[in-house]
Design a protein around this motif. Structure first.
Motif: not given
Ligand code: SF4
Ligand code: SF4
Lengths: 384, 436
Positions: A37, A77, A79, A103-104, A106-107, A244, A246, A302, A331, A333-336
């Protein structure tokens, strides 16, 4: 093959049959494949152990999220959901393992959802990358973490990692990154000769190929680019920030291009360009990789390095690229990325660098509104 | 009506001595902070997950402020929305953690607490983030806005198994040594390890008492609500962990709760259901949310959110730095979902709960991402009645009372019916086996 043909071929692989390439490699070598990922994953280590690293970058705008929605809340997000959807549909079957990284939130949680649901016939591993690179102990820690990953790989692959193979892998990725850097140099110096959507597809195809094979595609591309006949247009030079993880649809990058932007630099597929300088080949390779992560990596939302704040590095990057503006392409909802935006914005405003913010989703497929927004932005700069 | 149930009726929730003690302790702390602000005394910004470092900082005469506690207080006093909006005007997205936004907004609006008292400006921003990646950014922002130096203690996530590996502990210990160096410079004092050991001894006692108090919820009825009431106990736990006052407070609390166990008094007139709760509450509607459950006689007997003390860990004065390092690694937010599921499963089974309630906090991904999977696991794999609700811990805009009420009512109606049927079946079985 000429340049356009090459890009078309990459696009076809990416859109029509990315898994065929992996299947082909597995059959040819009898080797295993490990997914990763975003953002950075220690590809050098994975490939050094004889496994094919495969980028798992979400489902793009070609799949419908049907079942994955129920695994997550509404504030996440695309992804994360589309990667789960791919797994639920059995499309990740060729992967013998998969890595997720710190990285965050969510991941990270996604990794544990994978562990519970999709780990019966593959390994699912979480890597914690150091977030305090200013401490001398960060390298020591990272060495221990990379060694742990090495064991995971050895166990999964049933073979010990030799130093020679590891170094060969580092060398292959050093070379691959150098070629990618050359593409970026062309983008910066003669953006009319190489557009970002084209460069993007040339690089992205590498997420399903061994580095040497990918490098040979890049070499052909680099030979063909100077032969292209194109004239510089009246476009503004921008840098892209926030994509960077999604990935935006290629059509979105095309829309930006058509709306009057030369994207000089970006953070698309950042993991493939993670190191700004070569990983040294003399000495212990694990240490070299760990030290490179701490001292030779790109800034990103991240990873955290308070020796030099990200805002400073964004400004520096914009100046180096002689960019007129910064386009945040984040993206939903991409919090970072979203949380970095206020500090970036303050810094850009202090420096008088114009910027615009776009939110995208990998699954989006209409771009008219966005194109108009960018056109207005570009005009406001051109006629200022 | 017998005497006991009359007694129960007049006790809608616990209001014993500790309630007053808690208020007094927290007020004292706020007053100290106000004093510190006036005198510009060294102050560190700290996170609840790294609040055990208060013992280290305390030895060096450095005060502690907790942006999280302030955000919490703002929400519970229904003051958070205007601050969230100030932050949004500055470029914070509607979709990011609302705790951060309330805190940032309040900072730009004069840096006062929810009580109107002045908060000191930090002289050090110390982020010990324990699993929440937002914490890192939040503290970066505080450092950027205040100009105070930032130190991020990197806390490696527990990647697999229950225990951190020795390398992870060494890594955090090394960083703590750097922090000590910075703090010594800042305060002009040398760290007195004897004093640190003394504080750790108090902490160990507080933690032991805390875990014993938690065990009391196994009683039927539970002497207090382990979610709604327990949040009150968390303030002293965070701020007074390594102090004599902390020990006294938790001794009193334990005594009071044990007395309630003896008298079979719970926080509700009648404990009809026992629930376990996952994730943080909707603070802007704290009372309303509680009432939704009280109405059904549902008492919480376990909750992840009120587990600031890892059940498998106590600070150890003989290993001062190592145990200071281990705490933030072992806290549940720093462990995978698999371990969170296990913690909840244990709470449900060991404390004889009837159901799991998941409050999915929209803007907190640490908690909410994967909640659908959690519901699936508990309801389908473990066959435990599970209700998932969605709102936010800080942003009142995400709370829809009518919808929430409908869902809670529908859930408990079914649960009540099931209980009734189960009771009937039991009675029949007992009748058949001749038990009267
Ligand atoms: S919040 Fe951002 S960094 Fe985390 S998985 Fe989603 S797109 Fe990737
Ligand atoms: S994301 Fe969640 S845990 Fe992190 S600061 Fe926000 S509310 Fe707290």
């Amino acid at each position: 093959m000429d340049f356009d043909g090459l890009v078309a071929q990459c696009r076809e692989i990416l859109e029509e049959h990315p898994w065929q390439e992996i299947q082909r490699w597995k059959e040819k070598t009898g080797g295993k494949a490990a997914g990763y990922f975003p953002v950075y994953s220690p590809l050098e280590l994975i490939y050094g152990n004889g496994m094919l690293p495969v980028g798992v970058m979400g489902g793009g705008n070609k799949i419908e999220i049907e079942r994955a929605d129920s695994y997550f809340g509404s504030f996440v997000c695309s992804i994360v959901k589309s990667t789960t959807e791919l797994a639920l549909r059995g499309e990740l079957q060729l992967l013998d393992g998969i890595f997720f990284h710190s990285i965050c939130d969510a991941a990270r949680n996604l990794c544990y959802v994978f562990k519970r649901n999709f780990s019966s016939d593959r390994f699912v591993e979480y890597i914690h990358f150091p977030q305090n690179p200013s401490s001398p102990s960060a390298v020591v820690y990272l060495i221990s973490e990379l060694k742990r990953i090495c064991h995971v790989l050895e166990e999964a692959n049933g073979r010990r990692m030799s130093e020679e193979n590891f170094k060969r892998s580092i060398h292959a990725y050093n070379e691959n990154r150098a070629l990618i850097q050359r593409l970026y140099k062309i983008k910066a110096e003669s953006p009319h000769l190489l557009s970002t959507p084209e460069a993007y597809q040339l690089i992205r195809v590498g997420s399903a190929l061994p580095p040497e094979e990918h490098s040979s595609i890049l070499r052909t591309a680099l030979e063909e680019i100077p032969k292209r006949r194109a004239r510089p247009r009246d476009k503004i030079r921008v840098i892209l920030e926030g994509s960077f993880c999604e990935q935006p649809p290629v059509e979105l990058l095309e829309a930006l291009d058509e709306a009057g932007c030369y994207i000089i630099d970006d953070d698309l597929l950042l993991g493939r360009r993670w190191f700004e300088r070569e990983i040294p080949l003399d000495g212990d390779p694990i240490r070299a990789l760990a030290e490179s992560y701490i001292d030779r990596s790109r800034y990103s939302s991240v990873s955290h390095d308070w020796r030099r704040p990200r805002s400073e590095r964004l400004i520096e990057r914009a100046r180096q690229a002689q960019a007129t503006a910064v386009v945040f392409c984040i993206a939903k909802f991409c919090e970072p990325a979203l949380l970095d935006y206020p500090l970036f914005k303050d810094a850009l405003e202090r420096e008088g660098i114009p910027h615009v913010m776009l939110e995208f989703e990998e699954k989006m497929w209409t771009f008219d509104k966005l194109r108009t927004e960018i056109e207005t932005f570009v005009e406001s700069i051109l006629f200022d | 009506m017998d005497k006991q149930s009359t007694e129960k009726k007049v006790q809608p929730q616990y209001q014993g001595k500790i309630h007053q003690m808690q208020k007094a302790l927290m007020a004292r702390w706020m007053a100290e902070l106000e004093q510190a602000a006036e005198n510009h005394e060294p102050t560190a910004c700290l996170l609840v997950a790294g609040s055990n470092l208060s013992m280290l900082l305390g030895c060096l005469g450095i005060h502690q402020v907790y942006p999280e506690l302030n955000a919490l207080q703002l929400a519970i006093r229904k003051q958070s929305l205007p601050y969230i909006q100030i932050a949004e005007e500055r470029g914070y997205s509607t979709d990011v953690c609302s705790y951060v936004k309330a805190d940032v907004g309040a900072f730009f609006d004069g840096n006062v607490s929810s009580l109107g008292t002045k908060l000191p400006q930090p002289t050090l921003v110390l982020s010990c983030f324990s699993g929440c990646n937002v914490y890192i950014k939040w503290f970066e922002h505080i450092a950027a806005y205040t100009g105070a130096p930032l130190y991020v203690i990197d806390v490696p996530f527990i990647r697999s198994g229950n225990d951190p590996c020795p390398e992870d502990i060494d890594y955090v210990v090394s960083q703590l040594k750097e922090v000590i160096g910075i703090c010594e410079k800042m305060s002009g004092k040398k760290l007195d390890y004897d004093e640190l050991r003394e504080r750790l001894t108090y902490a160990r006692e507080v933690e032991r008492l805390w875990l014993e108090i938690k065990e009391l919820t196994k009683n039927i009825p539970s002497p207090y609500d382990d979610y709604f009431d327990c949040i009150t106990l968390m303030g002293p736990m965070v701020v007074f962990r390594g102090t004599r006052e902390g020990v006294e407070f938790f001794q009193t609390a334990k005594k009071e709760f044990e007395e309630r166990v003896r008298l079979k008094i719970g926080p509700l007139p009648e404990e009809k259901f026992r629930i376990v709760v996952e994730s943080a509450p909707p603070y802007p509607y704290f009372r309303t949310f509680r009432d939704l459950f009280s109405k059904w006689g549902a008492c919480a007997v376990g909750a992840t959110y009120t587990t600031p003390q890892p059940p498998d860990f106590l600070h150890d004065p003989e290993r001062p730095l190592e145990s200071l390092a281990e705490y933030p690694i072992r806290i549940f937010t720093n462990r995978g979902l698999d371990q969170r599921y296990e913690l909840l499963r244990r709470y449900v089974t060991e404390r004889s709960a009837d159901a799991l309630i998941i409050h999915s906090v929209k803007s907190c991904r640490l908690f909410s991402v994967g909640h659908g999977d959690m519901r699936e696991y508990f309801s389908k794999t473990l066959n435990i009645p599970t209700l998932m609700l969605e709102s936010d811990l800080e942003d009142p805009r995400y709370f829809s009372e009518a919808q929430m009420k409908n869902r809670v009512d529908a859930f408990f109606e079914v649960l009540e019916h099931k209980k009734y049927l189960a009771g009937k079946a039991q009675a029949v079985r007992e009748g058949q086996s001749g038990v009267s």
